[in-house]
Design an enzyme around this catalytic site. Sequence first.
Site, PDB file in Angstrom:
ATOM      1  N   TYR A 167       0.838  -1.205   0.000  1.00 24.17           N
ATOM      2  CA  TYR A 167       0.000   0.000   0.000  1.00 24.17           C
ATOM      3  C   TYR A 167       0.874   1.256   0.000  1.00 24.17           C
ATOM      4  O   TYR A 167       1.795   1.382   0.801  1.00 24.17           O
ATOM      5  CB  TYR A 167      -0.929   0.012   1.216  1.00 24.17           C
ATOM      6  CG  TYR A 167      -1.715   1.298   1.316  1.00 24.17           C
ATOM      7  CD1 TYR A 167      -2.572   1.671   0.287  1.00 24.17           C
ATOM      8  CD2 TYR A 167      -1.571   2.145   2.415  1.00 24.17           C
ATOM      9  CE1 TYR A 167      -3.271   2.868   0.355  1.00 24.17           C
ATOM     10  CE2 TYR A 167      -2.282   3.334   2.487  1.00 24.17           C
ATOM     11  CZ  TYR A 167      -3.123   3.690   1.453  1.00 24.17           C
ATOM     12  OH  TYR A 167      -3.808   4.867   1.510  1.00 24.17           O
ATOM     13  N   LYS A 225       4.211 -10.049   6.838  1.00 21.96           N
ATOM     14  CA  LYS A 225       5.603  -9.595   7.039  1.00 21.96           C
ATOM     15  C   LYS A 225       5.592  -8.687   8.251  1.00 21.96           C
ATOM     16  O   LYS A 225       4.813  -7.740   8.303  1.00 21.96           O
ATOM     17  CB  LYS A 225       6.077  -8.813   5.806  1.00 21.96           C
ATOM     18  CG  LYS A 225       6.158  -9.653   4.563  1.00 21.96           C
ATOM     19  CD  LYS A 225       6.635  -8.825   3.390  1.00 21.96           C
ATOM     20  CE  LYS A 225       5.495  -8.093   2.707  1.00 21.96           C
ATOM     21  NZ  LYS A 225       5.936  -7.340   1.530  1.00 21.96           N
ATOM     22  N   GLY A 227       8.413  -7.089   9.883  1.00 12.50           N
ATOM     23  CA  GLY A 227       9.632  -6.339  10.184  1.00 12.50           C
ATOM     24  C   GLY A 227      10.585  -7.118  11.071  1.00 12.50           C
ATOM     25  O   GLY A 227      10.839  -8.299  10.833  1.00 12.50           O
ATOM     26  N   ALA A 255      12.971  -4.386   2.060  1.00 12.42           N
ATOM     27  CA  ALA A 255      12.941  -5.614   2.872  1.00 12.42           C
ATOM     28  C   ALA A 255      11.760  -6.495   2.486  1.00 12.42           C
ATOM     29  O   ALA A 255      11.893  -7.717   2.372  1.00 12.42           O
ATOM     30  CB  ALA A 255      12.867  -5.260   4.354  1.00 12.42           C
ATOM     31  N   ASP A 257      10.143  -6.668  -0.362  1.00  9.61           N
ATOM     32  CA  ASP A 257      10.331  -7.295  -1.673  1.00  9.61           C
ATOM     33  C   ASP A 257      11.346  -8.438  -1.572  1.00  9.61           C
ATOM     34  O   ASP A 257      11.179  -9.485  -2.198  1.00  9.61           O
ATOM     35  CB  ASP A 257      10.831  -6.263  -2.693  1.00  9.61           C
ATOM     36  CG  ASP A 257       9.890  -5.072  -2.784  1.00  9.61           C
ATOM     37  OD1 ASP A 257       8.671  -5.263  -2.600  1.00  9.61           O
ATOM     38  OD2 ASP A 257      10.379  -3.957  -3.021  1.00  9.61           O
TER      39      ASP A 257
HETATM   40  P1  ATP Z   1       9.208  -2.426   2.777  1.00  7.02           P
HETATM   41  O1  ATP Z   1       7.846  -1.948   2.348  1.00  7.02           O
HETATM   42  O2  ATP Z   1       9.993  -1.421   3.564  1.00  7.02           O
HETATM   43  O3  ATP Z   1      10.005  -3.053   1.719  1.00  7.02           O
HETATM   44  P2  ATP Z   1       7.633  -4.310   4.341  1.00  7.02           P
HETATM   45  O4  ATP Z   1       6.934  -3.424   5.313  1.00  7.02           O
HETATM   46  O5  ATP Z   1       6.885  -4.896   3.212  1.00  7.02           O
HETATM   47  O6  ATP Z   1       8.960  -3.604   3.832  1.00  7.02           O
HETATM   48  P3  ATP Z   1       8.892  -5.633   6.557  1.00  7.02           P
HETATM   49  O7  ATP Z   1       7.944  -6.431   7.371  1.00  7.02           O
HETATM   50  O8  ATP Z   1       9.384  -4.357   7.075  1.00  7.02           O
HETATM   51  O9  ATP Z   1       8.284  -5.531   5.101  1.00  7.02           O
HETATM   52  O10 ATP Z   1      10.171  -6.532   6.279  1.00  7.02           O
HETATM   53  C1  ATP Z   1      10.099  -7.712   5.511  1.00  7.02           C
HETATM   54  C2  ATP Z   1      10.965  -8.768   6.126  1.00  7.02           C
HETATM   55  O11 ATP Z   1      12.319  -8.311   6.182  1.00  7.02           O
HETATM   56  C3  ATP Z   1      10.596  -9.122   7.552  1.00  7.02           C
HETATM   57  O12 ATP Z   1       9.556 -10.077   7.576  1.00  7.02           O
HETATM   58  C4  ATP Z   1      11.920  -9.649   8.056  1.00  7.02           C
HETATM   59  O13 ATP Z   1      12.142 -10.956   7.593  1.00  7.02           O
HETATM   60  C5  ATP Z   1      12.930  -8.739   7.371  1.00  7.02           C
HETATM   61  N1  ATP Z   1      13.242  -7.584   8.218  1.00  7.02           N
HETATM   62  C6  ATP Z   1      12.669  -6.359   8.202  1.00  7.02           C
HETATM   63  N2  ATP Z   1      13.204  -5.551   9.148  1.00  7.02           N
HETATM   64  C7  ATP Z   1      14.149  -6.284   9.773  1.00  7.02           C
HETATM   65  C8  ATP Z   1      15.066  -6.031  10.838  1.00  7.02           C
HETATM   66  N3  ATP Z   1      15.126  -4.836  11.458  1.00  7.02           N
HETATM   67  N4  ATP Z   1      15.897  -7.030  11.217  1.00  7.02           N
HETATM   68  C9  ATP Z   1      15.872  -8.231  10.603  1.00  7.02           C
HETATM   69  N5  ATP Z   1      15.033  -8.533   9.590  1.00  7.02           N
HETATM   70  C10 ATP Z   1      14.177  -7.583   9.177  1.00  7.02           C
END
Ligand code: ATP
Length: 314
Positions: A167, A225, A227, A255, A257
């Site tokens: 989003y 996901k 973070g 992250a 993607d």
């Molecule tokens: P973005 O939109 O910024 O690309 P997102 O919000 O779709 O990311 P996130 O949940 O932030 O996705 O991150 C995806 C994955 O990356 C998480 O499920 C985790 O595996 C890894 N990840 C993200 N942040 C961290 C962190 N601080 N330390 C370790 N792994 C992380």
Amino acid sequence: RVDVVTLGETMALVAATTTGSFAVGAPARISFGGAETNVAIGLSRLGHSATWIGRLGADPLGHLVKDALRGEGVDVSHVRTDSEVPTGLMLREHRTADRVRVSYYRRGLAGSRLTPDDVDTDLVAAARTLHVSGITPALSESARAAVHTAVDAARAAGVPVSFDFNYRAALWSVTEAGAAFRDLVAAADIVFAGDEEAAMVVPAGSVEEVAKELAALGPAQVVLKRGAAGAYAVVDGESFTEPALAVSLIDPVGAGDAFVAGYLSATLDGLDPAQRLRRGNVCGAFAVSVAGDWEGLPRRSELATMDATENVAR
Ligand code: ATP
């Protein structure tokens, strides 16, 4: 038979490499990024074949994107060059040590002019997976129609559809996006979302409740996901949780993607749900601990390096 076909918008990127406002003569790094090409690069580095469908301008930035994707092994034979408008651009300022500001120049530009005509439905029908994101339907009416053309072609041929919410608040409202996402969730086999994104489509609740509600709309696999908390999935009614890896956060962009690329890679390899989440987390960990949206994505031979207990591998 190509492993993954994906479509969407990719923009060039100028990212300041020092902290502060943009200024004359400030150093910057030139690159590019787009959710779907990030996923395609991730898959290609892991040894899968990936085709990206999209539009680029007939300009130096369009060439840069296409050449780089080709260099990463992504099939760009279905990329269309739009000679009427330029390639989109993102400017990233490291405004302060902790605050990044991204400005987009994309409205009406090449990436947003994707149309159903750009989608080779035979290619989609012959793929092992179609991956789409919630950014593309927000770009224009024709881009939205292109997503539906691809999804319909995949479904008609029994090709699994992967959908990542992604989003983007700057592009459309929660209400508008929520309605569009609901349709895509119902059409998808694998759905990726963040906790808050999921609540755009189903009632807010615990991670377990939200995932279950999304799964009730149709997809066999719902992946949240989370973070630094890792990831949670409901696959065929069964729940799975995997923690994130402990790494130093350098750049969180991309992250999600990276995670999708890892999860889809493990799925294509026939691995079980826990292993799919684990590979997603490993790829996410690579992405956040290197600067750039996709530059840090691992090659297959590097996946195990995250398990190492020593910082230096010789
Ligand atoms: P973005 O939109 O910024 O690309 P997102 O919000 O779709 O990311 P996130 O949940 O932030 O996705 O991150 C995806 C994955 O990356 C998480 O499920 C985790 O595996 C890894 N990840 C993200 N942040 C961290 C962190 N601080 N330390 C370790 N792994 C992380």
